[in-house]
Design a protein around this motif. Sequence first.
Motif, PDB file in Angstrom:
ATOM      1  N   VAL A   1       4.480  26.272   6.986  1.00 38.25           N
ATOM      2  CA  VAL A   1       5.092  26.229   8.430  1.00 38.25           C
ATOM      3  C   VAL A   1       4.062  25.996   9.327  1.00 38.25           C
ATOM      4  N   ALA A   2       2.820  26.014   9.355  1.00 33.86           N
ATOM      5  CA  ALA A   2       1.802  25.741  10.059  1.00 33.86           C
ATOM      6  C   ALA A   2       1.852  24.171  10.161  1.00 33.86           C
ATOM      7  N   GLU A   3       1.676  23.735   8.741  1.00 28.42           N
ATOM      8  CA  GLU A   3       1.467  22.424   8.811  1.00 28.42           C
ATOM      9  C   GLU A   3       2.800  21.582   9.372  1.00 28.42           C
ATOM     10  N   PHE A   4       4.045  22.107   9.459  1.00 27.69           N
ATOM     11  CA  PHE A   4       5.339  21.374   9.813  1.00 27.69           C
ATOM     12  C   PHE A   4       5.055  21.427  11.030  1.00 27.69           C
ATOM     13  N   LYS A   5       4.689  22.581  11.752  1.00 31.42           N
ATOM     14  CA  LYS A   5       4.675  22.688  13.324  1.00 31.42           C
ATOM     15  C   LYS A   5       3.589  21.935  13.932  1.00 31.42           C
ATOM     16  N   GLU A   6       2.494  21.846  13.113  1.00 33.54           N
ATOM     17  CA  GLU A   6       1.661  20.650  13.765  1.00 33.54           C
ATOM     18  C   GLU A   6       2.146  19.150  13.784  1.00 33.54           C
ATOM     19  N   GLY A   7       2.930  19.018  12.650  1.00 29.88           N
ATOM     20  CA  GLY A   7       3.466  17.507  12.624  1.00 29.88           C
ATOM     21  C   GLY A   7       4.625  17.395  13.606  1.00 29.88           C
ATOM     22  N   PHE A   8       5.478  18.486  13.866  1.00 29.73           N
ATOM     23  CA  PHE A   8       6.097  18.525  14.855  1.00 29.73           C
ATOM     24  C   PHE A   8       5.826  18.177  16.379  1.00 29.73           C
ATOM     25  N   GLN A   9       4.404  18.807  16.448  1.00 30.80           N
ATOM     26  CA  GLN A   9       3.956  18.624  17.843  1.00 30.80           C
ATOM     27  C   GLN A   9       3.556  17.426  17.824  1.00 30.80           C
ATOM     28  N   VAL A  10       2.853  16.692  16.782  1.00 32.06           N
ATOM     29  CA  VAL A  10       2.543  15.353  16.896  1.00 32.06           C
ATOM     30  C   VAL A  10       3.696  14.344  17.299  1.00 32.06           C
ATOM     31  N   MET A  11       4.941  14.706  16.671  1.00 32.37           N
ATOM     32  CA  MET A  11       6.007  13.695  17.043  1.00 32.37           C
ATOM     33  C   MET A  11       6.587  14.155  18.337  1.00 32.37           C
ATOM     34  N   ASP A  12       6.471  15.495  18.993  1.00 31.50           N
ATOM     35  CA  ASP A  12       6.959  15.602  20.217  1.00 31.50           C
ATOM     36  C   ASP A  12       6.229  15.236  21.039  1.00 31.50           C
ATOM     37  N   ARG A  13       6.181  14.037  21.470  1.00 27.98           N
ATOM     38  CA  ARG A  13       5.231  13.198  22.820  1.00 27.98           C
ATOM     39  C   ARG A  13       5.355  13.932  23.919  1.00 27.98           C
ATOM     40  N   ASP A  14       6.549  14.223  24.410  1.00 31.23           N
ATOM     41  CA  ASP A  14       6.614  14.565  25.862  1.00 31.23           C
ATOM     42  C   ASP A  14       6.508  16.156  25.572  1.00 31.23           C
ATOM     43  N   ARG A  15       6.235  16.852  24.746  1.00 24.78           N
ATOM     44  CA  ARG A  15       5.896  18.353  24.606  1.00 24.78           C
ATOM     45  C   ARG A  15       7.202  18.997  25.336  1.00 24.78           C
ATOM     46  N   ASP A  16       8.369  18.864  24.749  1.00 24.74           N
ATOM     47  CA  ASP A  16       9.537  19.284  25.609  1.00 24.74           C
ATOM     48  C   ASP A  16      10.104  20.347  24.511  1.00 24.74           C
ATOM     49  N   GLY A  17       9.663  20.399  23.129  1.00 24.46           N
ATOM     50  CA  GLY A  17      10.270  21.059  22.308  1.00 24.46           C
ATOM     51  C   GLY A  17      11.228  20.594  21.422  1.00 24.46           C
ATOM     52  N   VAL A  18      11.697  19.085  21.862  1.00 25.58           N
ATOM     53  CA  VAL A  18      12.795  18.720  21.174  1.00 25.58           C
ATOM     54  C   VAL A  18      12.267  17.088  21.044  1.00 25.58           C
ATOM     55  N   ILE A  19      12.407  16.665  19.420  1.00 24.94           N
ATOM     56  CA  ILE A  19      12.149  15.172  19.166  1.00 24.94           C
ATOM     57  C   ILE A  19      13.426  14.448  19.650  1.00 24.94           C
ATOM     58  N   ASN A  20      13.172  13.642  20.355  1.00 23.21           N
ATOM     59  CA  ASN A  20      14.204  12.565  20.864  1.00 23.21           C
ATOM     60  C   ASN A  20      13.803  11.033  20.592  1.00 23.21           C
ATOM     61  N   LYS A  21      14.722  10.210  20.984  1.00 28.88           N
ATOM     62  CA  LYS A  21      14.272   8.955  20.555  1.00 28.88           C
ATOM     63  C   LYS A  21      13.020   8.003  20.930  1.00 28.88           C
ATOM     64  N   VAL A  22      12.617   8.403  22.289  1.00 28.64           N
ATOM     65  CA  VAL A  22      11.484   8.115  22.777  1.00 28.64           C
ATOM     66  C   VAL A  22      10.343   8.473  21.864  1.00 28.64           C
ATOM     67  N   ASP A  23      10.149   9.851  21.662  1.00 24.87           N
ATOM     68  CA  ASP A  23       9.315  10.662  20.696  1.00 24.87           C
ATOM     69  C   ASP A  23       9.157   9.728  19.273  1.00 24.87           C
ATOM     70  N   LEU A  24      10.346   9.690  18.764  1.00 22.97           N
ATOM     71  CA  LEU A  24      10.454   8.835  17.461  1.00 22.97           C
ATOM     72  C   LEU A  24       9.726   7.510  17.464  1.00 22.97           C
ATOM     73  N   ARG A  25      10.355   6.763  18.546  1.00 25.47           N
ATOM     74  CA  ARG A  25       9.822   5.510  18.716  1.00 25.47           C
ATOM     75  C   ARG A  25       8.276   5.596  18.776  1.00 25.47           C
TER      76      ARG A  25
END
Length: 174
Positions: A29-53
């Motif tokens: 869970v901690a590793e997934f959270k770390e990965g999520f935080q890396v992907m969530d570029r704008d730090r809004d708690g949601v991965i969107n298209k801009v984050d993925l790009r």
Amino acid sequence: MPSKGSRSSSKKAKKTGSNVFDMFTQKQVAEFKEGFQVMDRDRDGVINKVDLRGVFDEVGRIATDKELDDMLNEAGGPLNFTTLLHMFASRSSGESDDDDVVAKAFRAFEEEGGGVIDADKFRVALMAFGDKFTSQEVDEAFEQFDIDDDNKIDSDALVGMLCASGKEDTEEAA
């Protein structure tokens, strides 16, 4: 009077029936959270298209708008951390699947004709892409590999060493 306990002292995720957090270890869970935080570029708690790009650009992979949309549509709604965990849980059905993913990842580095991996090219890839390894980390890993006089790694031996099932079926069936 029973103690209510403190969330700050709890080291386990809350266990409430079929909680998706129960399907993974705390470390996972901690590793997934770390990965999520890396992907969530704008730090809004949601991965969107801009984050993925941004993530794809960082690793040097070109992704079309359609590919990004298709990935996000798999979530069926906003892609927050809990949704991401549910997606991982639905795709995780046992170790053989994990072994298959590992085997396919290493097979992607095989030279044409299969069976061997060029050690120098593999070293560069490990230090340049994804979770980049340091030179020391690669050296330590390579100490575990059998590298022949032509500087080649036997991919069957590597997969066998890293996967619980040894050789995976795709090569044996060929």
